[in-house]
Design a protein around this motif. Structure first.
Motif, PDB file in Angstrom:
ATOM      1  N   ASP A 155      37.489  27.227  40.802  1.00  0.00           N
ATOM      2  CA  ASP A 155      38.657  27.991  40.368  1.00  0.00           C
ATOM      3  C   ASP A 155      38.838  29.204  41.260  1.00  0.00           C
ATOM      4  O   ASP A 155      37.885  29.700  41.879  1.00  0.00           O
ATOM      5  CB  ASP A 155      38.445  28.449  38.918  1.00  0.00           C
ATOM      6  N   ASN A 156      40.052  29.691  41.335  1.00  0.00           N
ATOM      7  CA  ASN A 156      40.279  30.968  42.013  1.00  0.00           C
ATOM      8  C   ASN A 156      39.441  32.046  41.333  1.00  0.00           C
ATOM      9  O   ASN A 156      39.404  32.135  40.103  1.00  0.00           O
ATOM     10  CB  ASN A 156      41.759  31.343  41.960  1.00  0.00           C
ATOM     11  N   THR A 157      38.767  32.858  42.135  1.00  0.00           N
ATOM     12  CA  THR A 157      37.888  33.883  41.576  1.00  0.00           C
ATOM     13  C   THR A 157      38.137  35.232  42.249  1.00  0.00           C
ATOM     14  O   THR A 157      38.446  35.304  43.442  1.00  0.00           O
ATOM     15  CB  THR A 157      36.408  33.517  41.752  1.00  0.00           C
ATOM     16  N   MET A 158      37.975  36.287  41.462  1.00  0.00           N
ATOM     17  CA  MET A 158      38.106  37.656  41.975  1.00  0.00           C
ATOM     18  C   MET A 158      37.122  38.524  41.194  1.00  0.00           C
ATOM     19  O   MET A 158      37.465  39.128  40.181  1.00  0.00           O
ATOM     20  CB  MET A 158      39.542  38.160  41.795  1.00  0.00           C
ATOM     21  N   SER A 159      35.882  38.537  41.647  1.00  0.00           N
ATOM     22  CA  SER A 159      34.848  39.283  40.931  1.00  0.00           C
ATOM     23  C   SER A 159      34.794  40.719  41.434  1.00  0.00           C
ATOM     24  O   SER A 159      35.163  41.024  42.568  1.00  0.00           O
ATOM     25  CB  SER A 159      33.485  38.608  41.111  1.00  0.00           C
ATOM     26  N   SER A 160      34.304  41.610  40.609  1.00  0.00           N
ATOM     27  CA  SER A 160      34.327  43.034  40.922  1.00  0.00           C
ATOM     28  C   SER A 160      33.388  43.417  42.054  1.00  0.00           C
ATOM     29  O   SER A 160      33.582  44.444  42.716  1.00  0.00           O
ATOM     30  CB  SER A 160      33.973  43.848  39.665  1.00  0.00           C
ATOM     31  N   ALA A 176      39.761  41.159  36.189  1.00  0.00           N
ATOM     32  CA  ALA A 176      39.382  39.940  36.904  1.00  0.00           C
ATOM     33  C   ALA A 176      40.214  38.734  36.456  1.00  0.00           C
ATOM     34  O   ALA A 176      40.709  37.952  37.287  1.00  0.00           O
ATOM     35  CB  ALA A 176      37.895  39.657  36.709  1.00  0.00           C
ATOM     36  N   GLY A 177      40.369  38.557  35.140  1.00  0.00           N
ATOM     37  CA  GLY A 177      41.130  37.423  34.642  1.00  0.00           C
ATOM     38  C   GLY A 177      42.581  37.450  35.098  1.00  0.00           C
ATOM     39  O   GLY A 177      43.132  36.417  35.507  1.00  0.00           O
ATOM     40  N   SER A 178      43.180  38.630  35.040  1.00  0.00           N
ATOM     41  CA  SER A 178      44.576  38.762  35.470  1.00  0.00           C
ATOM     42  C   SER A 178      44.706  38.532  36.967  1.00  0.00           C
ATOM     43  O   SER A 178      45.684  37.945  37.441  1.00  0.00           O
ATOM     44  CB  SER A 178      45.111  40.147  35.096  1.00  0.00           C
ATOM     45  N   ALA A 179      43.709  38.994  37.734  1.00  0.00           N
ATOM     46  CA  ALA A 179      43.738  38.802  39.188  1.00  0.00           C
ATOM     47  C   ALA A 179      43.632  37.315  39.532  1.00  0.00           C
ATOM     48  O   ALA A 179      44.334  36.821  40.438  1.00  0.00           O
ATOM     49  CB  ALA A 179      42.598  39.575  39.835  1.00  0.00           C
ATOM     50  N   GLU A 180      42.790  36.597  38.800  1.00  0.00           N
ATOM     51  CA  GLU A 180      42.654  35.163  39.051  1.00  0.00           C
ATOM     52  C   GLU A 180      43.934  34.412  38.694  1.00  0.00           C
ATOM     53  O   GLU A 180      44.338  33.474  39.393  1.00  0.00           O
ATOM     54  CB  GLU A 180      41.452  34.620  38.280  1.00  0.00           C
TER      55      GLU A 180
END
Length: 436
Positions: free
Chosen positions: A334-339, A358-362
């Motif tokens: 899945d698309n991911t954007m972790s801090s 993070a959820g909104s960014a993904e």
């Protein structure tokens, strides 16, 4: 002696019966029997001709179907299945037997044969109870002009599956090139992606250096802002140039995947590039898709090199006669954007995706992928998508909607399915014709 007058209604047959000058009746019977035999033979021969024509049509259809199933391990079984589907059951009472399908070494030519046994209707009276007819067909696979880019997931979650991915991608390359080492009308490029893409240090003219310098830059770039991360605008001015990706406090190369390989018609070149891929980093599928588009967009002509087809430098214009454009977009996650990870959009805390959540960014990355896929398909580029190793259901749905049609989406749950998907795509990209 009185002679009986001949009556007008006396028939020729009556005269034959009364004749005492020869064995006319047996001769007439033999003639009638021969006549019936000839008529019966003609009917049965006509039936056999129709059966042979129907068998030949079924064999042609089966050949085209088998030719598109390059992942098959039993060509004969597949051929029998498709012949049976296209030859009407009990057509003239015929039974199909001995169906064979034999590919050559490169699977570019498939030779098919079949027989059908038909019971006779009339000449069985003379001892011939059945007639066997044979048919053959030859299917030739030919790749017309094709610009193809493979945008492949090289993220950390692929670390245990890179060998499977390489094998699968190479099977597609082998099928499309066949026995050729250099093609005249086939061009394949590679975009390994993680949460950034490596354009190569030789393309520093595309970059505004903000985070590093040319001397220590490793080739990866940031995603452009202002919606330009979703377009195929080339770096023709400072407005459209990219910013250098340089991982803070880590020497700049952390999570930077292997360099993009522009389209090539040399089999060894693209296979070598596939072999060099490694796995690391987070997942930004949208960047793989947009960079795949840029590789085959005519707006990028003269940016990728001087390779040409029929005198025109690649990439060619959309809808160029006898030339197709296609992309394979494959991911396992899945698309991911972790801090904690610095990506082509910087740190999550910088809010470059419009949020620090993070959820909104993904979700935003998913939206941008959908936008890019729509633009790719609007240009007539055929888009295949592969969900490998069971990513989330939402990601599968996203990839399915990205594909040109649902038939061009593949849910490959394991390595075997992944190879089958690449081989099926290769078959789809190859044109088939009945040559004999």
């Amino acid at each position: 002696m009185t002679t009986r007058p001949r009556r007008p209604h006396d028939s020729l047959l009556s005269r034959f019966r009364r004749s005492d000058r020869g064995a006319v009746a047996p001769l007439l019977g033999f003639m009638m029997l021969a006549l019936i035999g000839c008529v019966g033979l003609g009917i049965d021969v006509g039936r056999s001709v129709l059966v042979k024509a129907r068998l030949a049509d079924a064999l042609d259809a089966a050949g085209l179907a088998v030719g598109a199933r390059l992942a098959t391990t039993d060509f004969n079984a597949d051929a029998l299945k498709f012949v049976s589907a296209n030859f009407k059951a009990n057509y003239s009472g015929a039974t199909v037997t001995n169906v064979t399908a034999t590919p050559n070494a490169s699977k570019s030519v498939i030779t098919l044969t079949a027989t059908a046994t038909m019971p006779t209707a009339f000449i069985k009276l003379f001892g011939t109870k059945s007639v066997t007819v044979k048919a053959s067909s030859e299917i030739t696979r030919k790749t017309t002009g094709l610009e193809l880019v493979l945008a492949l997931d090289n993220t950390g979650s692929m670390s245990g599956s890179m060998t499977s991915l390489k094998n699968a991608a190479n099977s597609l390359i082998d099928i499309l090139f066949g026995s050729d080492t250099t093609a005249t009308n086939l061009f394949i490029g590679l975009v390994p992606f993680s949460h950034t893409v490596n354009i190569g240090t030789s393309r520093s003219s595309w970059v505004n250096f903000v985070n590093s310098s040319k001397s220590n830059w490793k080739g990866c770039v940031m995603a452009r802002s202002g919606g330009l991360d979703q377009t195929d605008d080339p770096p023709s001015s400072n407005t459209y140039k990219f910013t250098d990706y340089y991982y803070p406090n880590n020497g700049g190369s952390l999570y930077c995947p292997k360099e993009i390989t522009p389209m090539t018609n040399v089999k060894a070149t693209i296979k070598t590039a596939v072999g060099k891929m490694t796995a690391d980093g987070n997942t930004h599928i949208n960047l793989g898709a947009v960079w795949g588009w840029r590789m085959i967009s005519p707006s990028w002509r003269n940016y990728w090199g001087t390779l040409a087809w029929n005198g025109t430098i690649l990439p060619l214009n959309y809808e160029t006669k006898n030339m197709n454009k296609a992309m394979v977009l494959m991911t396992d996650g899945d698309n991911t954007m972790s801090s904690s990870i610095y990506t082509a959009y910087g740190y999550l805390s910088e809010g470059n995706l419009g949020t620090r959540n993070a959820g909104s960014a993904e979700t935003e990355l998913d939206t941008r992928l959908t936008t890019v896929c729509g633009k790719i398909k609007a240009k007539g580029i055929v888009l295949y998508t592969i969900a490998f190793n069971n990513p989330a259901k939402a990601t599968k749905s996203l990839l399915q909607s990205c594909a040109t049609t649902t038939a061009y989406y593949f849910d490959a749950g394991d390595s075997t399915s992944l190879t089958a998907a690449f081989q099926t795509i290769a078959g789809s990209l190859s044109n088939l014709r009945v040559s004999k």
